[in-house]
Design a protein around this motif. Structure first.
Motif, PDB file in Angstrom:
ATOM      1  N   MET A   1       0.832  -1.203   0.000  1.00 23.90           N
ATOM      2  CA  MET A   1       0.000   0.000   0.000  1.00 23.90           C
ATOM      3  C   MET A   1       0.866   1.253   0.000  1.00 23.90           C
ATOM      4  N   GLN A   2       1.942   1.239   0.774  1.00 22.90           N
ATOM      5  CA  GLN A   2       2.802   2.418   0.828  1.00 22.90           C
ATOM      6  C   GLN A   2       3.560   2.615  -0.475  1.00 22.90           C
ATOM      7  N   ARG A   3       3.847   1.554  -1.177  1.00 25.66           N
ATOM      8  CA  ARG A   3       4.462   1.711  -2.509  1.00 25.66           C
ATOM      9  C   ARG A   3       3.515   2.435  -3.470  1.00 25.66           C
ATOM     10  N   GLU A   4       2.211   2.326  -3.209  1.00 22.85           N
ATOM     11  CA  GLU A   4       1.220   3.006  -4.053  1.00 22.85           C
ATOM     12  C   GLU A   4       0.929   4.425  -3.589  1.00 22.85           C
ATOM     13  N   GLY A   5       1.658   4.905  -2.580  1.00 20.29           N
ATOM     14  CA  GLY A   5       1.506   6.282  -2.134  1.00 20.29           C
ATOM     15  C   GLY A   5       0.601   6.483  -0.949  1.00 20.29           C
ATOM     16  N   TRP A   6       0.040   5.412  -0.373  1.00 26.01           N
ATOM     17  CA  TRP A   6      -0.816   5.551   0.796  1.00 26.01           C
ATOM     18  C   TRP A   6       0.024   5.786   2.055  1.00 26.01           C
ATOM     19  N   SER A   7      -0.571   6.467   3.031  1.00 22.50           N
ATOM     20  CA  SER A   7       0.066   6.664   4.324  1.00 22.50           C
ATOM     21  C   SER A   7      -0.475   5.654   5.328  1.00 22.50           C
ATOM     22  N   THR A   8       0.257   5.474   6.418  1.00 22.01           N
ATOM     23  CA  THR A   8      -0.192   4.614   7.511  1.00 22.01           C
ATOM     24  C   THR A   8      -0.052   5.378   8.826  1.00 22.01           C
ATOM     25  N   ALA A   9      -0.718   4.899   9.862  1.00 15.77           N
ATOM     26  CA  ALA A   9      -0.714   5.604  11.145  1.00 15.77           C
ATOM     27  C   ALA A   9      -0.725   4.584  12.283  1.00 15.77           C
ATOM     28  N   TYR A  10      -0.238   5.038  13.440  1.00 13.85           N
ATOM     29  CA  TYR A  10      -0.201   4.183  14.630  1.00 13.85           C
ATOM     30  C   TYR A  10      -0.755   4.945  15.814  1.00 13.85           C
ATOM     31  N   LEU A  11      -1.680   4.325  16.526  1.00 14.48           N
ATOM     32  CA  LEU A  11      -2.292   4.908  17.721  1.00 14.48           C
ATOM     33  C   LEU A  11      -1.925   4.023  18.902  1.00 14.48           C
ATOM     34  N   ARG A  12      -1.042   4.516  19.781  1.00 13.71           N
ATOM     35  CA  ARG A  12      -0.518   3.682  20.856  1.00 13.71           C
ATOM     36  C   ARG A  12      -1.476   3.623  22.051  1.00 13.71           C
ATOM     37  N   ILE A  13      -2.693   3.171  21.778  1.00 12.80           N
ATOM     38  CA  ILE A  13      -3.707   2.989  22.819  1.00 12.80           C
ATOM     39  C   ILE A  13      -4.256   1.585  22.674  1.00 12.80           C
ATOM     40  N   PRO A  14      -4.033   0.696  23.656  1.00 11.78           N
ATOM     41  CA  PRO A  14      -4.592  -0.663  23.549  1.00 11.78           C
ATOM     42  C   PRO A  14      -6.116  -0.607  23.551  1.00 11.78           C
ATOM     43  N   LEU A  15      -6.715  -1.142  22.503  1.00 15.28           N
ATOM     44  CA  LEU A  15      -8.165  -1.107  22.351  1.00 15.28           C
ATOM     45  C   LEU A  15      -8.772  -2.499  22.252  1.00 15.28           C
ATOM     46  N   ALA A  16      -7.953  -3.522  22.405  1.00 16.80           N
ATOM     47  CA  ALA A  16      -8.440  -4.900  22.406  1.00 16.80           C
ATOM     48  C   ALA A  16      -7.493  -5.733  23.254  1.00 16.80           C
ATOM     49  N   GLY A  17      -8.005  -6.808  23.821  1.00 16.14           N
ATOM     50  CA  GLY A  17      -7.182  -7.703  24.635  1.00 16.14           C
ATOM     51  C   GLY A  17      -7.254  -9.114  24.109  1.00 16.14           C
ATOM     52  N   GLY A  18      -6.108  -9.791  24.046  1.00 18.43           N
ATOM     53  CA  GLY A  18      -6.071 -11.138  23.501  1.00 18.43           C
ATOM     54  C   GLY A  18      -5.283 -12.090  24.363  1.00 18.43           C
ATOM     55  N   LEU A  19      -5.179 -13.331  23.888  1.00 20.40           N
ATOM     56  CA  LEU A  19      -4.446 -14.382  24.582  1.00 20.40           C
ATOM     57  C   LEU A  19      -3.027 -14.465  24.038  1.00 20.40           C
ATOM     58  N   ALA A  20      -2.048 -14.415  24.919  1.00 18.61           N
ATOM     59  CA  ALA A  20      -0.667 -14.646  24.511  1.00 18.61           C
ATOM     60  C   ALA A  20      -0.468 -16.136  24.247  1.00 18.61           C
ATOM     61  N   THR A  21       0.565 -16.458  23.482  1.00 18.44           N
ATOM     62  CA  THR A  21       0.896 -17.862  23.289  1.00 18.44           C
ATOM     63  C   THR A  21       1.188 -18.482  24.651  1.00 18.44           C
ATOM     64  N   GLU A  22       0.562 -19.628  24.925  1.00 16.59           N
ATOM     65  CA  GLU A  22       0.638 -20.163  26.278  1.00 16.59           C
ATOM     66  C   GLU A  22       1.813 -21.096  26.508  1.00 16.59           C
ATOM     67  N   ARG A  23       2.413 -21.631  25.450  1.00 17.42           N
ATOM     68  CA  ARG A  23       3.556 -22.538  25.603  1.00 17.42           C
ATOM     69  C   ARG A  23       4.749 -21.996  24.828  1.00 17.42           C
ATOM     70  N   LEU A  24       5.939 -22.261  25.334  1.00 17.00           N
ATOM     71  CA  LEU A  24       7.142 -21.754  24.687  1.00 17.00           C
ATOM     72  C   LEU A  24       7.302 -22.322  23.282  1.00 17.00           C
ATOM     73  N   VAL A  25       6.967 -23.594  23.092  1.00 18.81           N
ATOM     74  CA  VAL A  25       7.125 -24.187  21.767  1.00 18.81           C
ATOM     75  C   VAL A  25       6.182 -23.521  20.766  1.00 18.81           C
ATOM     76  N   THR A  26       4.999 -23.110  21.209  1.00 16.14           N
ATOM     77  CA  THR A  26       4.074 -22.370  20.336  1.00 16.14           C
ATOM     78  C   THR A  26       4.601 -20.969  20.066  1.00 16.14           C
ATOM     79  N   HIS A  27       5.147 -20.354  21.085  1.00 17.67           N
ATOM     80  CA  HIS A  27       5.747 -19.028  20.943  1.00 17.67           C
ATOM     81  C   HIS A  27       6.885 -19.063  19.924  1.00 17.67           C
ATOM     82  N   VAL A  28       7.719 -20.087  20.023  1.00 20.36           N
ATOM     83  CA  VAL A  28       8.825 -20.238  19.080  1.00 20.36           C
ATOM     84  C   VAL A  28       8.286 -20.420  17.665  1.00 20.36           C
TER      85      VAL A  28
END
Length: 557
Positions: free
Chosen positions: A340-367
């Protein structure tokens, strides 16, 4: 009769002309040229080890005195200071330490030097990325909700339990947004009847497809053809949104028609494997905090925010303009943002957590998740290199380059850990240096790099635990890194399993055996070095080499 110009007015006029010149293109070029000349002189001047020790001590004092002030200018100053110290270290390495006796030493020494050059490049790129975090704040939506756009919410799922997906779907349906302008889509690549029944019962739309071609990206592209909202909110099936998600985040998308993507942080309410297994527990920041707390905010300044697959809003016309979500790599999110940025579009970041999720629960899954990220980013590096091709400014190119090169860390990390073993086991020198020279050049380089990084990270990542993260991951990623660089087209998508929160702990040998083997080798190397120092009759140079190589592995840990 003409008036004589007073000295004060003459000084004022001269100051204005100087400011105008410095603000001009020619003035900026001259200032940069002078700064680079001064930096070159400071990093290449020849000093004896004892003289360098004095300089290192003085710069250490400057770090502590200046660093007491918590301002943006001070941070930039410390980054420049760190760069000068590191470049002096590099000059020393290139001019005083490359003395080898055998072809094996030449090969191993060159490998170590290459790993160090990589680390310096990544250090400078990190300083570039974090030079001025944008700190974007929300902007209000139009007063009349009738003027708000339509939003499609995509929730992809493949093999996750309905108990996990249900909460995300219900959370999306409960967001504060006009009912006639919000459509929630459950995208089921598992083709499960109970998911279709649940979607119908709660008021969400259900979409499946006969194949799983291109995995998550293909799932999204299939949904685009069967929906019509002006914007798309993507949520991983375990990321439960807050009610205010759209009202907080949509202002920038409505207010700036050039923005194709607005990304928000991935926040996890369950501990990741490091937090779960380390004694420090939740006092240790999650591994992803550095990226979402520092790097993405810095990328935003350079208009180089990455799409992270979830908790992001995308403009439909931008996605359709590039032919849909990218399917050429296994990290469809970052590659989609790049296209998208190659086509000239801009992007933005809002550093406010607005959703909560599950972290990977096992190290082998994390890897496994990190292995996929490494594969995907290196695929992009090979087949759609950000340094090449049209559409990007140099800030964007360097930010993307930093993200992709960062996944090469496994190779130099293993080189750093094993380099001393070449001498301890086989008597091969990979670096020719005295302890005084190491103290004068290498120690200040490491101190300023770690100290400045700690200042930048501001608690988002602790330096010690950063070393633990990277060392744990490196031994799994080495093979994948090399294989992907050689053949980037072989990598396949793998789903990160999210099965809930573990109720009890257990020992998983699959997740730790490489580190156990490496730890044993390093311990044996340390014993070999101590034996040589205590019982072998060696000259001063050999004894010095034993000291340097015996205690290097311990510090590398």
């Amino acid at each position: 009769m003409s008036e004589v110009e007073s000295p004060a007015s003459a000084d004022s006029a001269w100051s204005r002309r100087l400011e105008q010149f410095l603000a001009s293109r020619s003035g900026i070029i001259m200032v940069v040229a002078c700064a680079l000349t001064a930096m070159f002189a400071a990093t290449t001047v020849t000093l004896s080890p004892n003289q360098q020790l004095v300089v290192a001590g003085a710069l250490l004092g400057v770090f502590f005195i200046v660093g007491r002030k918590k301002t943006r200018r001070v941070q930039v100053f410390l980054e420049v200071l760190s760069a000068i110290v590191s470049l002096r270290y590099l000059t020393w390495r290139l001019t005083d330490t490359l003395y080898f006796n055998t072809w094996i030493e030449i090969g191993l020494g060159t490998l170590l030097l290459t790993a160090e050059l990589y680390s310096l490049v990544m250090l400078f790129l990190s300083y570039f990325q974090s030079i001025y975090p944008l700190g974007r704040a929300p902007i209000p939506l139009p007063d009349n909700p009738a003027d708000w756009p339509t939003v499609d919410v995509y929730i992809p799922t493949y093999n996750e339990d309905l108990s996990i997906v249900r909460l995300t779907v219900l959370g999306a349906l409960g967001m504060d947004w006009p009912r006639d302008k919000l459509n929630v889509y459950l995208l089921d690549d598992g083709r499960r009847p109970e998911f279709a029944l649940f979607a119908e019962a709660c008021g969400a739309s259900y979409i499946s497809r006969p194949t799983n071609e291109y995995a998550k990206a293909g799932n999204f592209n299939n949904a685009i053809k069967r929906s019509s909202g002006e914007f798309i909110l993507t949520l991983d099936c375990d990321h439960i949104p807050t009610r205010a998600f759209l009202q907080i985040a949509m202002g920038w998308m409505v207010g700036d028609p050039k923005i194709a993507l607005l990304q928000t942080p991935h926040h996890f309410y369950s501990p990741d494997p490091f937090q779960r297994n380390l004694a420090a527990g939740f006092r240790t920041p999650p591994e992803g905090n550095l990226f979402y707390g520092v790097i993405q905010d810095g990328n935003d300044f350079w208009d180089a925010t990455f799409f992270c697959g979830s908790c992001a809003i995308l403009r439909r016309v931008a996605i359709e303009g590039i032919g849909g979500f990218a399917t050429q790599t296994v990290t469809e999110d970052a590659h989609t943002a790049l296209r998208m940025q190659r086509e000239g579009w801009s992007t933005a970041y809002l550093r406010i957590p607005l959703a909560g999720g599950l972290a990977t629960e096992r190290l082998v899954t994390h890897v496994g998740q990190r292995v996929r990220w490494a594969r995907g980013m290196l695929q992009i590096f090979r087949i759609d290199n950000p340094l090449l091709g049209p559409g990007l400014n140099w800030g964007q190119r360097l930010c993307y380059l930093s993200a992709m090169l960062s996944f090469l860390f496994a190779v130099p990390r293993v080189v750093f850990l094993t380099a001393p073993l070449a001498f301890l086991f086989f008597g091969q020198n990979v670096i020719a240096a005295s302890p005084v020279a190491v103290l004068a050049y290498a120690v200040p380089h490491m101190f300023h790099a770690i100290g400045t990084a700690s200042r930048i990270n501001k608690g988002w990542r602790y330096s010690f635990w950063s070393e633990v993260y990277e060392t744990t991951m490196a031994l799994f990623l080495v093979r994948v890194t090399i294989a992907t660089l050689i053949n980037p087209w072989r990598a396949k998508f793998n789903v990160t399993h999210k099965g809930g929160v573990l109720e009890s702990g257990y020992f998983d040998l699959r997740a730790v055996y490489p580190n156990v083997i490496m730890g044993a080798l390093m311990f044996i190397g340390l014993l070999r070095g101590l034996y040589g120092l205590a019982f072998e009759h060696v000259d001063f140079i050999a004894r010095r080499a034993y000291v340097l190589n015996s205690f290097w592995p311990r510090s590398a840990c």
